[in-house]
Design an enzyme around this catalytic site. Structure first.
Site, PDB file in Angstrom:
ATOM      1  N   ASP A  43       0.907  -1.147   0.000  1.00 38.53           N
ATOM      2  CA  ASP A  43       0.000   0.000   0.000  1.00 38.53           C
ATOM      3  C   ASP A  43       0.941   1.190   0.000  1.00 38.53           C
ATOM      4  OD1 ASP A  43      -1.429   2.307   0.842  1.00 38.53           O
ATOM      5  OD2 ASP A  43      -3.003   1.022   1.638  1.00 38.53           O
ATOM      6  N   HIS A  44       1.091   1.841  -1.148  1.00 38.72           N
ATOM      7  CA  HIS A  44       2.205   2.800  -1.260  1.00 38.72           C
ATOM      8  C   HIS A  44       2.065   3.982  -0.305  1.00 38.72           C
ATOM      9  CE1 HIS A  44      -0.432   5.097  -3.972  1.00 38.72           C
ATOM     10  NE2 HIS A  44       0.386   6.120  -3.821  1.00 38.72           N
ATOM     11  N   GLU A  69      -8.067  14.692  -5.179  1.00 41.78           N
ATOM     12  CA  GLU A  69      -7.174  14.780  -6.340  1.00 41.78           C
ATOM     13  C   GLU A  69      -7.807  15.670  -7.396  1.00 41.78           C
ATOM     14  OE1 GLU A  69      -5.097  10.730  -7.287  1.00 41.78           O
ATOM     15  OE2 GLU A  69      -7.159  10.286  -6.796  1.00 41.78           O
ATOM     16  N   HIS A  84      -5.815   2.913   1.135  1.00 39.87           N
ATOM     17  CA  HIS A  84      -5.036   4.055   1.619  1.00 39.87           C
ATOM     18  C   HIS A  84      -5.697   4.790   2.796  1.00 39.87           C
ATOM     19  CE1 HIS A  84      -2.925   3.166  -1.992  1.00 39.87           C
ATOM     20  NE2 HIS A  84      -3.643   3.891  -2.811  1.00 39.87           N
TER      21      HIS A  84
HETATM   22  C1  BG6 Z   1      -3.704   4.723  -6.338  1.00 44.45           C
HETATM   23  C2  BG6 Z   1      -5.063   4.793  -6.959  1.00 44.45           C
HETATM   24  O1  BG6 Z   1      -3.606   3.629  -5.475  1.00 44.45           O
HETATM   25  O2  BG6 Z   1      -3.446   5.917  -5.614  1.00 44.45           O
HETATM   26  C3  BG6 Z   1      -5.191   6.008  -7.857  1.00 44.45           C
HETATM   27  O3  BG6 Z   1      -5.324   3.608  -7.711  1.00 44.45           O
HETATM   28  C4  BG6 Z   1      -4.797   7.256  -7.101  1.00 44.45           C
HETATM   29  O4  BG6 Z   1      -6.514   6.131  -8.371  1.00 44.45           O
HETATM   30  C5  BG6 Z   1      -3.458   7.082  -6.407  1.00 44.45           C
HETATM   31  O5  BG6 Z   1      -4.752   8.332  -8.007  1.00 44.45           O
HETATM   32  C6  BG6 Z   1      -3.131   8.264  -5.527  1.00 44.45           C
HETATM   33  O6  BG6 Z   1      -1.813   8.132  -5.064  1.00 44.45           O
HETATM   34  P1  BG6 Z   1      -0.931   9.418  -4.707  1.00 44.45           P
HETATM   35  O7  BG6 Z   1       0.348   8.847  -4.187  1.00 44.45           O
HETATM   36  O8  BG6 Z   1      -0.787  10.191  -5.968  1.00 44.45           O
HETATM   37  O9  BG6 Z   1      -1.712  10.160  -3.669  1.00 44.45           O
END
Ligand code: BG6
Length: 495
Positions: free
Chosen positions: A181-182, A220, A244
């Protein structure tokens, strides 16, 4: 020197994730001296590329996407010697034999056994076949040295997540499985734990006695772009909240772990998900809002509505916005709402956690002296601003007693001059080190699905939607304001 000689095998080597995230992260780890002397990166895919063409491609990708800018030629010349490409049909057993041979070649060259990291940067329908084939070819047997990395989506619902977990756990040991989960790798997200558990002054306040509610907002500006092929079958609840946002909630709500070991931390986090209140269909009606963006104008440019995006169903009922009011039913949090919201094509790109403290029990100042509103807030800004602010009331300079809201600010930019690493750098390094603290264990993924299944089911059964219901460049549907306004608050946004 804790890092063993390592071979990375990246499935989806010519894909988007490798181009934007993995290759730049590996290059930056190399630049900063985190890669072992003996490493190799084998990209695989269906396209026929030579090693040279693959190196050329990654050079362009890294130049475009690396946080450190264009590569230095003398660094690149050394780094690229470690990059290889192999055409692969993931269904074919010979492919894996070939990997086995290459790994052995490296090992005999290096005169030592290597750690092997299989990174599945491919669509999830390929996870089972690749995992099965790695195991069948005995490439995964050395549990101490072999790791497999998968990305979300881990399943499409509880049942498919359980099936995937069962499959992976039949083929590998849990300690070999790295579910990414990045968000957990983001610098500001890791700091939530440092902030909570390395400071004594917060803990006495960190509960239902002093906290009125918590807001977690991840908005976003971007739309779905060319990802509707995936997104149309997913939606904001699956794409963002299941993983997330609920992970952010866990970090805010978890009990202090007794140490920083992977399982200790993950046990405390999964406790939160298990304590969260399950929704009845009536709760879903009262405590959730979904939305889908219409066309609109962003910075002078007209942008299409979701249904007009490439690969989206023109009658799609997929939500691009979701807001949910959750409760955590335990001693610490009983009665404290956690409002979560996320959406695409919103007015601002920002990820912010707001801890709203309760008002003072009695105001000694005349009503007209206060600016009004609620006195104390802790605002953890994850991105793009990286900061923690504590909002307080103070006397405005002057002859009258007039109160103002002021911020005490910890701002990363003002405090540190070094650039923060990208989430993927942290996560790839941890994979090499064998540290699973920032990765999702199977039971965490399933607990999160279990929590949101009643919402997904009720939404699916209730189709009469007035989509699209918010315009691009707005703060989402009006009912999302109402969700929180009913309780006397509004969504907090950073100026
Ligand atoms: C991803 C989603 O896991 O996270 C995307 O699939 C989303 O839809 C993205 O845009 C958002 O990640 P970050 O790091 O740009 O906030």
């Amino acid at each position: 020197d804790k890092i063993q000689p390592t071979v990375f095998v990246i499935f989806g080597g010519t894909g988007d994730l490798n181009a934007r995230k993995l290759a730049p992260a590996l290059y930056n780890l190399y630049l900063e001296g985190w890669l072992p002397e003996q490493f190799s990166i084998i990209g695989t895919g269906r396209s026929k590329l030579s090693d040279g063409e693959f190196r050329e491609k990654l050079l362009n990708d890294i130049n475009q996407f690396s946080r450190t800018g264009k590569v230095a030629p003398e660094k690149w010349d050394v780094f690229c010697q470690h990059l290889y490409y192999q055409v692969a049909d993931v269904n074919n057993a010979d492919t894996y034999k070939e990997f086995g041979n290459r790994i052995q070649q490296h090992e005999s060259e290096w005169k030592t056994k290597a750690n092997v990291i299989y990174y599945l940067a491919v669509a999830p329908n390929f996870f089972p076949i690749i995992a099965e084939n790695i195991a069948k070819s005995k490439l995964g047997a050395a549990a101490d040295r072999v790791r497999i990395v998968v990305e979300k989506p881990i399943g499409h619902d509880l049942k498919s997540a359980q099936e995937l977990n069962q499959l992976l756990m039949r083929l590998f040991e849990e300690r070999q499985i790295y579910r990414i989960d990045h968000y957990l790798g983001k610098e500001t997200v890791q700091n939530i734990m440092a902030f909570r558990f390395a400071n004594s002054l917060l803990e006495p306040l960190w509960n239902r006695n002093y906290i009125d509610h918590v807001q977690i907002s991840v908005t976003e500006q971007l739309g779905v772009g060319d990802r509707a092929g995936y997104y149309d079958g997913s939606g904001a609840l699956r794409d963002m909240i299941q993983n997330h946002l609920l992970q952010l909630l866990c970090l805010v709500a978890m009990e202090p772990p007794i140490n920083f070991n992977a399982d200790e931390v993950r046990n405390r986090k999964v406790d939160v998900l298990r304590a969260m209140r399950r929704f009845s269909p009536e709760d879903v009606r009262l405590s959730t809002v979904r939305g889908q963006y219409a066309s609109g104008w962003i910075e002078g440019k007209e942008v299409p509505g979701y249904r007009q995006e490439r690969d989206a169903n023109p009658d799609s009922n997929t939500e691009t916005f979701a807001a949910v009011k959750f409760f955590v039913d335990n001693w610490r949090w009983q009665g404290v709402p956690f409002y979560l919201r996320t959406g695409k094509r919103m007015h601002q790109s920002s990820s912010v956690i707001t801890i709203q403290f309760k008002d003072v029990p009695h105001s000694v100042f005349p009503a007209e002296s206060a600016e009004g509103g609620h006195q104390n807030r802790l605002i953890i800004s994850i991105q793009p601003e990286m900061s923690i602010r504590l909002q307080m009331q103070a006397k405005r300079p002057g002859l009258e007693m007039i109160l103002n809201t002021v911020d005490m600010v910890f701002d990363y930019k003002g405090t540190y001059t070094t650039q923060a690493p990208e989430a993927y750098e942290t996560l790839l390094l941890d994979t090499m080190l064998g540290d699973q603290t920032l990765f999702m264990r199977g039971d965490q993924v399933e607990a999160a699905w279990d929590l949101i299944m009643p919402i997904l089911n009720t939404w699916q059964n209730r189709k009469s939607l007035n989509f699209p219901n918010y315009s691009a460049d707005s703060w989402g549907p009006e009912s999302a304001e109402a969700l929180i306004a009913r309780d006397g608050f509004h969504w907090f946004t950073l100026p």
